[in-house]
Design a protein around this motif. Structure first.
Motif, PDB file in Angstrom:
ATOM      1  N   GLU A 129     -46.194 -61.740  19.051  1.00  0.00           N
ATOM      2  CA  GLU A 129     -46.678 -62.111  20.639  1.00  0.00           C
ATOM      3  C   GLU A 129     -47.242 -63.342  20.235  1.00  0.00           C
ATOM      4  O   GLU A 129     -48.118 -63.812  19.308  1.00  0.00           O
ATOM      5  CB  GLU A 129     -47.727 -61.182  20.946  1.00  0.00           C
ATOM      6  CG  GLU A 129     -48.234 -61.550  22.546  1.00  0.00           C
ATOM      7  CD  GLU A 129     -46.942 -61.649  23.234  1.00  0.00           C
ATOM      8  OE1 GLU A 129     -46.194 -62.855  23.543  1.00  0.00           O
ATOM      9  OE2 GLU A 129     -46.741 -60.766  24.311  1.00  0.00           O
ATOM     10  N   ARG A 130     -47.103 -64.453  21.275  1.00  0.00           N
ATOM     11  CA  ARG A 130     -47.680 -65.619  21.231  1.00  0.00           C
ATOM     12  C   ARG A 130     -49.065 -65.519  21.856  1.00  0.00           C
ATOM     13  O   ARG A 130     -49.268 -64.720  22.790  1.00  0.00           O
ATOM     14  CB  ARG A 130     -46.823 -66.588  22.222  1.00  0.00           C
ATOM     15  CG  ARG A 130     -45.345 -66.849  21.587  1.00  0.00           C
ATOM     16  CD  ARG A 130     -44.392 -65.934  22.114  1.00  0.00           C
ATOM     17  NE  ARG A 130     -43.150 -66.218  21.697  1.00  0.00           N
ATOM     18  CZ  ARG A 130     -42.278 -67.096  22.363  1.00  0.00           C
ATOM     19  NH1 ARG A 130     -42.565 -67.283  23.542  1.00  0.00           N
ATOM     20  NH2 ARG A 130     -40.906 -67.131  21.895  1.00  0.00           N
ATOM     21  N   CYS A 131     -50.018 -66.432  21.406  1.00  0.00           N
ATOM     22  CA  CYS A 131     -51.528 -65.977  22.220  1.00  0.00           C
ATOM     23  C   CYS A 131     -51.501 -66.897  23.405  1.00  0.00           C
ATOM     24  O   CYS A 131     -52.064 -68.194  23.427  1.00  0.00           O
ATOM     25  CB  CYS A 131     -52.603 -66.807  20.834  1.00  0.00           C
ATOM     26  SG  CYS A 131     -52.480 -65.620  19.583  1.00  0.00           S
ATOM     27  N   VAL A 132     -51.077 -66.377  24.406  1.00  0.00           N
ATOM     28  CA  VAL A 132     -50.968 -66.978  25.634  1.00  0.00           C
ATOM     29  C   VAL A 132     -51.069 -65.695  26.838  1.00  0.00           C
ATOM     30  O   VAL A 132     -51.084 -64.638  26.056  1.00  0.00           O
ATOM     31  CB  VAL A 132     -49.443 -67.587  25.991  1.00  0.00           C
ATOM     32  CG1 VAL A 132     -49.256 -68.840  25.185  1.00  0.00           C
ATOM     33  CG2 VAL A 132     -48.342 -66.475  25.891  1.00  0.00           C
ATOM     34  N   PRO A 133     -51.654 -66.018  27.786  1.00  0.00           N
ATOM     35  CA  PRO A 133     -51.920 -65.001  28.925  1.00  0.00           C
ATOM     36  C   PRO A 133     -50.420 -64.012  29.077  1.00  0.00           C
ATOM     37  O   PRO A 133     -49.502 -64.785  28.885  1.00  0.00           O
ATOM     38  CB  PRO A 133     -52.290 -65.784  30.076  1.00  0.00           C
ATOM     39  CG  PRO A 133     -52.799 -66.851  29.549  1.00  0.00           C
ATOM     40  CD  PRO A 133     -51.965 -67.374  28.365  1.00  0.00           C
TER      41      PRO A 133
END
Ligand code: 6PG
Length: 247
Positions: A74-78
């Motif tokens: 997962e990307r560390c974005v909302p």
């Protein structure tokens, strides 16, 4: 185990074939063990597959009540950001099928620092797979029924990028990576190779000629190829679904 490669005429055909294969895996897992643990991938390639899984004949073949969804990275974005792998799956699959919210084990990518998120997700996985064991006691790794993976044009898979120390991780189940060479260049959370390789089945989806040379190198020289995707050597089955741009 040598990978099985299935070539399809187009990404659309590849996606339909992958949907049918996932239904087979889901039916078998629920029949044998009463549960199907399915690790989703991100990027753009699986979009059509996720959309296919919401349609007949696939949607009704999957026992969503006994299907548990996880993420390989997962990307560390909302989670409502278009770059989020959860967002991709939510928009194209989850919001269209009756998978219980308690069966959705997403990576809470922005609740804390990437390192803390990785530790939190590992705790989630340990509690799911080893509820009886103390949280950090077991050295065994979870065996997912199916891990879906993609491959980048640099040979990365999940968020395991060339040259990253995460490639050498042999103890932790989940780690944080800086992702500076990724697109988008944001910190990421990823499963590690020991977890990926414990899977009963790993299914790569790869489309487009830009990945051809790397795929050929990985398949023809599995033990010398240095690309991260070449380190995916599961104890279970390994399949590549590719389209003719890659064949
Ligand atoms: C991610 C993915 C990543 C992806 C490859 C291929 O978070 O970016 O998990 O590993 O599968 O980069 O991406 P495409 O499908 O867009 O080519």
């Amino acid at each position: 185990m040598k990978p099985e490669i299935r070539t399809h005429q187009s990404l659309e055909d590849l996606s339909r074939a992958a949907a049918a294969y996932i239904c087979e895996m889901a039916e078998g897992a629920v029949k044998e063990r009463g549960i199907f643990t399915f690790v989703l991938s991100g990027g753009t390639t699986p979009r059509l597959l996720y959309e296919e899984l919401t349609k007949e004949p696939y949607a009704s073949r999957v026992d969503w009540q006994h299907t548990h969804l996880f993420w390989g990275d997962e990307r560390c974005v909302p989670s409502d950001n278009a770059d989020s792998n959860f967002y991709l799956a939510f928009q194209t699959l989850i919001s269209w099928v009756n998978v219980p919210p308690s069966n959705i084990h997403r990576i809470p990518a922005t609740i804390a620092s990437p390192k803390a998120v990785a530790a939190e997700y590992e705790k989630t996985l340990r509690e799911f797979f080893q509820p009886a064991a103390r949280s950090d006691s077991s050295t065994s790794f979870p065996s997912f029924d199916l891990v879906l993976l993609g491959m980048g044009v640099d040979g990365h898979t999940a968020s395991l990028f060339p040259g990253d120390t995460a490639l050498e991780e042999r103890t932790r189940w989940v780690v944080a990576v800086e992702g500076t060479s990724a697109s988008p260049p944001v910190p990421r959370i990823t499963l590690t190779f020991p977890v990926i390789n414990e899977a009963k089945c790993v299914l790569f989806l790869a489309s487009g000629s830009s990945k051809l040379k790397i795929l050929q190198e990985i398949v023809n020289n599995p033990h010398t190829a240095t690309y991260p995707a070449a380190h995916v050597r599961p104890s279970g089955k390994l399949l590549w679904f590719i389209d003719e741009g890659l064949a």
